[in-house]
Write a protein that holds these residues in place. Structure first.
Motif, mmCIF file in Angstrom:
data_model
loop_
_atom_site.group_PDB
_atom_site.id
_atom_site.type_symbol
_atom_site.label_atom_id
_atom_site.label_comp_id
_atom_site.label_asym_id
_atom_site.label_seq_id
_atom_site.Cartn_x
_atom_site.Cartn_y
_atom_site.Cartn_z
ATOM 1 N N VAL A 212 18.900 64.288 96.775
ATOM 2 C CA VAL A 212 17.892 65.499 96.933
ATOM 3 C C VAL A 212 18.282 66.838 96.731
ATOM 4 N N PHE A 213 17.547 67.640 95.850
ATOM 5 C CA PHE A 213 17.838 68.978 95.880
ATOM 6 C C PHE A 213 16.595 69.599 96.131
ATOM 7 N N SER A 214 17.240 71.090 96.693
ATOM 8 C CA SER A 214 16.197 72.211 97.057
ATOM 9 C C SER A 214 16.053 73.153 95.995
ATOM 10 N N THR A 215 14.613 73.615 95.831
ATOM 11 C CA THR A 215 14.485 74.631 94.611
ATOM 12 C C THR A 215 13.662 75.453 95.383
ATOM 13 N N MET A 216 13.179 76.423 94.482
ATOM 14 C CA MET A 216 12.324 77.534 95.032
ATOM 15 C C MET A 216 10.874 77.139 95.373
#
Length: 489
Positions: free
Chosen positions: A251-255
């Motif tokens: 899981v990655f966080s983006t804008m």
């Protein structure tokens, strides 16, 4: 001898090793499974061609292998290897002789420690520079001090750990500072890494540290394939870390929010490759036509209970197979393959129809062989059995080979018309959606009819548009008057 991956099926060039079923030293019998291989069609075991002992494994789980590639090194000796208990009497004739090597080897590890001062304790090894100076020329410790003082003290400390007996074990000398300076330069600037700009760009896109990649060319030069192999190895190692089995992905966080990245499954990767190749290399023509199947639906409703009494389910797919074979006999160019290498057209005098089956892992196409020689009851029974075993991934490899034409029926999903992709080396495929109740103008009035829109895709290199249209019209004719087919009309 080296056991190679045999021919699997038309259009299948290899697969991924799902599981290695043997280990080095195992004795296998002829026909015993060595590995389990996943292709784009099925998961199949690869048997040993003869009995023998596995001398060396040449593949491991997750590897992609191609037809003809060596899997294991097999010693063809017929008898299994002797156990340790069977080999011991040959090594020594008495128990004392058997025990003697163990007693004679015991003091061996202590010899290096006896050469060092006994009174020096591990705690007294604090000034590591003294030990380094004894083992290397004088100029090397001096260069190390010039490079960095922190590394000069920290690195030797790692090399002065006592062994389990408390005695100081001999340790390797500290690497020269010039080598360390080069490593630091490689890690920081990347100038010393032997890789062309295109490979560096690829590494940046994939998030790969080139200092961790081992080059395969002369001088350790890194290629694009080395970077891709490093990514595959890293993915395998991170696929199921300890204590985190079953995680859906990274899981990655983006804008914009969170994203989840999952490893592309083996079957999906093969489907993507095959469909890309088919769509790129085959000039498709999609021929649409409407079929009024109102009478066919009544025929199905009338005979379905009788089929059920015999343990079969009469489906529209069974009727589509029969209609397709009837049209293929009239237009044999759609039941052929194109051999551009030898400049030949290979016409098939048999009619094996592939049927697209949805599975949790992806689309698989089992084959109903010799459809022209079977009645509707046989086809219905075989089709239901094939579809069930395909969804469970229990279908045999032989049941996935030899298709000359394919039928893809998405009507059960409520889907409308669609444009199917030809499965090479075939040159045609029939796509079927859901029939819809449509007002049709007949005999001066509008009447409700079941209208089914068909789509036949064909390879324009071999099939002209006129023949493709006639072939499609023939299928429509059979579906609109199914009984007329059996009457020869």
């Amino acid at each position: 001898m080296k056991v190679e991956l045999p021919f699997l099926a038309d259009g299948v060039e290899g697969g991924d090793v799902v599981q290695v079923l043997v280990k080095e030293g195992d004795h296998v019998a002829e026909g015993q499974s060595l590995i389990e291989l996943e292709t784009e069609k099925a998961t199949v075991p690869v048997p040993a061609p003869s009995g023998g002992t596995v001398m060396k494994l040449l593949v491991r789980q997750g590897d992609h292998v191609k037809v003809g590639q060596a899997l294991v090194d097999l010693d063809g000796g017929g008898s299994p290897p002797k156990t340790a208990e069977q080999e011991q009497p040959a090594a020594a004739s008495t128990p004392q002789q058997i025990a003697q090597p163990a007693t004679s080897k015991a003091p061996a590890p202590a010899k290096p420690a006896e050469q060092k001062p006994v009174e020096r304790k591990p705690a007294e090894q604090k000034p590591a520079e003294q030990k380094t100076a004894e083992q290397k020329p004088p100029e090397e410790p001096v260069e190390q001090k010039d490079a960095t003082s922190s590394q000069a003290t920290a690195e030797p400390a790692l090399h002065s750990q006592p062994n389990s007996d408390g005695a100081q074990a001999p340790q390797p000398s500290v690497a020269p500072a010039s080598v360390k300076r080069e490593a630091v330069q490689s890690a920081s600037s990347g100038a010393a890494i032997p890789a062309p700009p295109s490979v560096r760009r690829l590494a940046r896109e994939l998030g790969v540290d080139l200092t961790q990649v081992k080059g395969s060319e002369a001088g350790g030069r890194i290629t694009a394939e080395d970077v891709k192999a490093h990514v595959r190895e890293r993915s395998r190692g991170a696929a199921a870390p300890a204590g985190h089995a079953g995680l859906p992905g990274k899981v990655f966080s983006t804008m914009y929010g969170t994203e989840r990245r999952e490893t592309l499954p083996s079957l999906r990767r093969k489907i993507a490759s095959n469909m890309t190749q088919a769509w790129t290399n085959i000039p498709h023509v999609h021929q649409f036509q409407d079929a009024d199947i109102t009478d066919l639906m009544q025929l199905h409703k009338r005979y379905a209970p009788q089929f059920k009494k015999k343990g079969a389910t009469l489906t529209l797919s069974s009727l589509f197979l029969k209609a397709s074979v009837h049209a293929l006999k009239l237009y044999p160019q759609l039941n052929a393959t194109l051999d551009l290498t030898n400049g030949e057209v290979i016409y098939k005098d048999y009619y094996n129809i592939g049927v697209a089956v949805e599975t949790p892992a992806g689309l698989i196409v089992p084959v109903v062989h010799h459809v022209d020689q079977k009645d509707l009851l046989q086809i219905s029974l075989e089709l239901a059995d094939l579809a069930e075993r395909t969804r469970k991934r229990e279908v045999k490899l032989e049941e996935l080979r030899g298709a000359t034409f394919t039928v893809s029926n998405m009507g059960g999903l409520g889907a409308g018309p669609f444009t199917p992709i030809i499965y090479p080396p075939q040159v045609g495929i029939l796509g079927v959606g859901k029939a819809r109740m449509t007002p049709v103008y007949r005999d001066g009035q509008l009447v409700p009819r079941h209208i089914l829109r068909l789509c036949v895709a064909y390879d324009h290199r071999l099939v002209d548009g006129a023949d493709g249209a006639r072939f499609t019209n023939e299928i429509v004719k059979v579906l609109e008057d199914f009984q007329g087919m059996f009457l020869g009309l």
